[in-house]
Design a protein around this motif. Sequence first.
Motif, PDB file in Angstrom:
ATOM      1  N   SER A  13       0.916  -1.276  -0.018  1.00 39.60           N
ATOM      2  CA  SER A  13      -0.185   0.130  -0.066  1.00 39.60           C
ATOM      3  C   SER A  13       0.879   1.255   0.105  1.00 39.60           C
ATOM      4  O   SER A  13       2.154   1.167   0.558  1.00 39.60           O
ATOM      5  CB  SER A  13      -0.816  -0.083   1.157  1.00 39.60           C
ATOM      6  N   TRP A  14       0.307   2.141  -0.297  1.00 41.39           N
ATOM      7  CA  TRP A  14       1.008   3.661  -0.538  1.00 41.39           C
ATOM      8  C   TRP A  14       1.643   4.137   1.055  1.00 41.39           C
ATOM      9  O   TRP A  14       2.477   4.412   0.966  1.00 41.39           O
ATOM     10  CB  TRP A  14       0.063   4.571  -1.156  1.00 41.39           C
ATOM     11  N   THR A  15       0.537   3.818   1.684  1.00 38.20           N
ATOM     12  CA  THR A  15       0.973   4.356   3.032  1.00 38.20           C
ATOM     13  C   THR A  15       2.109   3.528   3.737  1.00 38.20           C
ATOM     14  O   THR A  15       3.120   4.283   4.391  1.00 38.20           O
ATOM     15  CB  THR A  15      -0.263   4.140   4.090  1.00 38.20           C
ATOM     16  N   TRP A  16       2.252   2.447   3.247  1.00 40.40           N
ATOM     17  CA  TRP A  16       3.502   1.516   3.876  1.00 40.40           C
ATOM     18  C   TRP A  16       4.692   1.718   3.023  1.00 40.40           C
ATOM     19  O   TRP A  16       5.875   1.651   3.949  1.00 40.40           O
ATOM     20  CB  TRP A  16       3.099   0.020   4.095  1.00 40.40           C
ATOM     21  N   GLN A  17       4.484   2.040   1.856  1.00 41.01           N
ATOM     22  CA  GLN A  17       5.683   2.161   1.040  1.00 41.01           C
ATOM     23  C   GLN A  17       6.429   3.687   1.288  1.00 41.01           C
ATOM     24  O   GLN A  17       7.531   3.806   1.021  1.00 41.01           O
ATOM     25  CB  GLN A  17       5.385   2.341  -0.404  1.00 41.01           C
ATOM     26  N   ARG A  18       5.572   4.491   1.963  1.00 35.63           N
ATOM     27  CA  ARG A  18       5.884   5.921   1.986  1.00 35.63           C
ATOM     28  C   ARG A  18       5.821   6.505   3.389  1.00 35.63           C
ATOM     29  O   ARG A  18       5.723   7.606   3.689  1.00 35.63           O
ATOM     30  CB  ARG A  18       5.016   6.782   1.221  1.00 35.63           C
ATOM     31  N   GLN A  19       6.137   5.550   4.311  1.00 34.46           N
ATOM     32  CA  GLN A  19       6.063   5.854   5.688  1.00 34.46           C
ATOM     33  C   GLN A  19       7.246   6.858   5.881  1.00 34.46           C
ATOM     34  O   GLN A  19       7.083   7.635   7.185  1.00 34.46           O
ATOM     35  CB  GLN A  19       6.688   4.757   6.631  1.00 34.46           C
ATOM     36  N   ASP A  20       8.359   7.307   5.074  1.00 38.00           N
ATOM     37  CA  ASP A  20       9.056   8.080   5.429  1.00 38.00           C
ATOM     38  C   ASP A  20       8.664   9.705   5.348  1.00 38.00           C
ATOM     39  O   ASP A  20       9.342  10.487   6.157  1.00 38.00           O
ATOM     40  CB  ASP A  20      10.293   8.090   4.318  1.00 38.00           C
ATOM     41  N   LEU A  21       7.394   9.652   4.548  1.00 40.00           N
ATOM     42  CA  LEU A  21       6.837  10.944   4.630  1.00 40.00           C
ATOM     43  C   LEU A  21       6.098  11.655   5.876  1.00 40.00           C
ATOM     44  O   LEU A  21       5.727  12.610   6.367  1.00 40.00           O
ATOM     45  CB  LEU A  21       5.905  10.981   3.355  1.00 40.00           C
ATOM     46  N   PHE A  22       5.664  10.613   6.644  1.00 41.66           N
ATOM     47  CA  PHE A  22       4.877  10.816   8.008  1.00 41.66           C
ATOM     48  C   PHE A  22       5.501  11.805   8.746  1.00 41.66           C
ATOM     49  O   PHE A  22       4.793  12.880   9.081  1.00 41.66           O
ATOM     50  CB  PHE A  22       4.400   9.605   8.683  1.00 41.66           C
ATOM     51  N   PRO A  23       6.556  11.755   9.262  1.00 44.14           N
ATOM     52  CA  PRO A  23       7.295  12.700  10.093  1.00 44.14           C
ATOM     53  C   PRO A  23       7.595  14.053   9.257  1.00 44.14           C
ATOM     54  O   PRO A  23       7.203  15.072  10.201  1.00 44.14           O
ATOM     55  CB  PRO A  23       8.441  12.207  10.521  1.00 44.14           C
ATOM     56  N   GLU A  24       7.725  14.048   8.149  1.00 46.86           N
ATOM     57  CA  GLU A  24       8.144  15.471   7.724  1.00 46.86           C
ATOM     58  C   GLU A  24       6.940  16.076   7.483  1.00 46.86           C
ATOM     59  O   GLU A  24       6.672  17.287   7.525  1.00 46.86           O
ATOM     60  CB  GLU A  24       8.813  15.273   6.521  1.00 46.86           C
ATOM     61  N   GLU A  25       5.808  15.427   7.022  1.00 45.84           N
ATOM     62  CA  GLU A  25       4.628  16.183   6.852  1.00 45.84           C
ATOM     63  C   GLU A  25       3.788  16.460   8.058  1.00 45.84           C
ATOM     64  O   GLU A  25       3.202  17.506   7.980  1.00 45.84           O
ATOM     65  CB  GLU A  25       3.767  15.032   5.884  1.00 45.84           C
ATOM     66  N   THR A  26       4.158  15.604   8.893  1.00 48.37           N
ATOM     67  CA  THR A  26       3.556  16.077  10.328  1.00 48.37           C
ATOM     68  C   THR A  26       4.192  17.348  11.015  1.00 48.37           C
ATOM     69  O   THR A  26       3.403  18.303  11.374  1.00 48.37           O
ATOM     70  CB  THR A  26       3.499  14.917  11.391  1.00 48.37           C
ATOM     71  N   GLU A  27       5.453  17.419  10.669  1.00 49.85           N
ATOM     72  CA  GLU A  27       6.012  18.654  11.062  1.00 49.85           C
ATOM     73  C   GLU A  27       5.399  19.892  10.366  1.00 49.85           C
ATOM     74  O   GLU A  27       5.199  21.155  10.668  1.00 49.85           O
ATOM     75  CB  GLU A  27       7.549  18.741  10.804  1.00 49.85           C
ATOM     76  N   ARG A  28       5.187  19.968   9.272  1.00 51.12           N
ATOM     77  CA  ARG A  28       4.626  20.848   8.347  1.00 51.12           C
ATOM     78  C   ARG A  28       3.277  21.205   8.644  1.00 51.12           C
ATOM     79  O   ARG A  28       2.774  22.288   8.711  1.00 51.12           O
ATOM     80  CB  ARG A  28       4.789  20.363   6.856  1.00 51.12           C
ATOM     81  N   MET A  29       2.461  20.182   8.823  1.00 60.30           N
ATOM     82  CA  MET A  29       1.057  20.223   9.259  1.00 60.30           C
ATOM     83  C   MET A  29       1.157  21.010  10.538  1.00 60.30           C
ATOM     84  O   MET A  29       0.133  22.128  10.909  1.00 60.30           O
ATOM     85  CB  MET A  29       0.463  19.002   9.714  1.00 60.30           C
ATOM     86  N   LEU A  30       1.879  20.832  11.574  1.00 54.67           N
ATOM     87  CA  LEU A  30       2.084  21.482  12.991  1.00 54.67           C
ATOM     88  C   LEU A  30       2.470  23.061  12.590  1.00 54.67           C
ATOM     89  O   LEU A  30       1.980  24.271  13.501  1.00 54.67           O
ATOM     90  CB  LEU A  30       3.163  21.009  13.835  1.00 54.67           C
TER      91      LEU A  30
ATOM     92  N   ARG B 153       5.882  15.757  18.848  1.00 56.25           N
ATOM     93  CA  ARG B 153       7.047  15.834  18.334  1.00 56.25           C
ATOM     94  C   ARG B 153       8.050  14.704  18.618  1.00 56.25           C
ATOM     95  O   ARG B 153       8.864  14.429  18.077  1.00 56.25           O
ATOM     96  CB  ARG B 153       7.572  17.299  18.844  1.00 56.25           C
ATOM     97  N   ALA B 154       7.720  14.030  19.837  1.00 58.73           N
ATOM     98  CA  ALA B 154       8.342  12.795  20.289  1.00 58.73           C
ATOM     99  C   ALA B 154       8.183  11.919  19.339  1.00 58.73           C
ATOM    100  O   ALA B 154       8.996  11.090  18.860  1.00 58.73           O
ATOM    101  CB  ALA B 154       8.112  12.727  21.803  1.00 58.73           C
ATOM    102  N   ASN B 155       6.846  11.754  19.041  1.00 58.09           N
ATOM    103  CA  ASN B 155       6.752  10.657  18.074  1.00 58.09           C
ATOM    104  C   ASN B 155       7.375  11.034  16.554  1.00 58.09           C
ATOM    105  O   ASN B 155       7.773   9.936  15.843  1.00 58.09           O
ATOM    106  CB  ASN B 155       5.015  10.360  17.757  1.00 58.09           C
ATOM    107  N   VAL B 156       7.339  12.103  16.221  1.00 67.45           N
ATOM    108  CA  VAL B 156       7.796  12.681  14.991  1.00 67.45           C
ATOM    109  C   VAL B 156       9.269  12.052  14.880  1.00 67.45           C
ATOM    110  O   VAL B 156       9.813  11.558  13.900  1.00 67.45           O
ATOM    111  CB  VAL B 156       7.654  13.940  14.576  1.00 67.45           C
ATOM    112  N   SER B 157      10.011  12.608  16.136  1.00 65.14           N
ATOM    113  CA  SER B 157      11.286  12.053  16.321  1.00 65.14           C
ATOM    114  C   SER B 157      11.504  10.324  16.461  1.00 65.14           C
ATOM    115  O   SER B 157      12.522   9.960  15.601  1.00 65.14           O
ATOM    116  CB  SER B 157      12.039  12.635  17.695  1.00 65.14           C
ATOM    117  N   TYR B 158      10.696   9.889  16.805  1.00 61.08           N
ATOM    118  CA  TYR B 158      10.716   8.454  16.880  1.00 61.08           C
ATOM    119  C   TYR B 158      10.681   7.941  15.492  1.00 61.08           C
ATOM    120  O   TYR B 158      11.120   6.940  14.985  1.00 61.08           O
ATOM    121  CB  TYR B 158       9.838   7.718  17.812  1.00 61.08           C
ATOM    122  N   GLN B 159       9.653   8.576  14.481  1.00 59.96           N
ATOM    123  CA  GLN B 159       9.467   8.031  13.208  1.00 59.96           C
ATOM    124  C   GLN B 159      10.832   8.313  12.242  1.00 59.96           C
ATOM    125  O   GLN B 159      10.960   7.458  11.512  1.00 59.96           O
ATOM    126  CB  GLN B 159       8.487   8.658  12.574  1.00 59.96           C
ATOM    127  N   TYR B 160      11.340   9.551  12.484  1.00 60.55           N
ATOM    128  CA  TYR B 160      12.707   9.500  12.085  1.00 60.55           C
ATOM    129  C   TYR B 160      13.746   8.850  12.515  1.00 60.55           C
ATOM    130  O   TYR B 160      14.542   8.532  11.440  1.00 60.55           O
ATOM    131  CB  TYR B 160      13.092  11.221  12.206  1.00 60.55           C
TER     132      TYR B 160
END
Length: 175
Positions: free
Chosen positions: A77-94, A116-123
């Motif tokens: 799935s697109w979601t699982w293939q592009r997990q790298d985008l989640f932290p960066e996009e979350t930062e932009r959303m904030l 932000r702790a979750n974003v750091s974890y994802q990175y």
Amino acid sequence: TRGDPPRGAVFRRLLKRYNLSLETVVIRRKALEGLDQPFDPDFEVIEEKDLFLRIAHDWKLDYVDAPLAMWRVHDGSWTWQRQDLFPEETERMLDKFTGLYANFEQDFAGELRFVRANVSYQYAMADWKRGERRQARRRLRPDMLRNKRSLLAYFLSFFPYGVYRRALSRFRVLP
């Protein structure tokens, strides 16, 4: 989360632990008409999260206590293939929310620390997958004493990423 889903003014709770799924959400036309744009084209993987959080900021939410859809998860799935985008996009959303809502950083400081702790974890997980274990530990270190998941990942990051995945799957705690 355990128990009934949140209802009412739930922006704060959803900001911290977002758990809505597009195929089950019904939105009043009036809520959509009040937005400059429903889906933000700058987001590829969190576009619905951005939309529903903006709605939850200004509207009360409710839920139907019944299964409304089934969600199939697979590696292709697109979601699982592009997990790298989640932290960066979350930062932009904030950053976007900081511009949209007065006093956003102050009013939601506790939730933002968690996000932000979750974003750091994802990175960190992305770094670790690429074999950059030292960089992963740098990202995990600030939160490892407050978060068991980060603590476990920190110590296991001295080993290849596959060791961590096997440990999580054994205890059924996959991120």
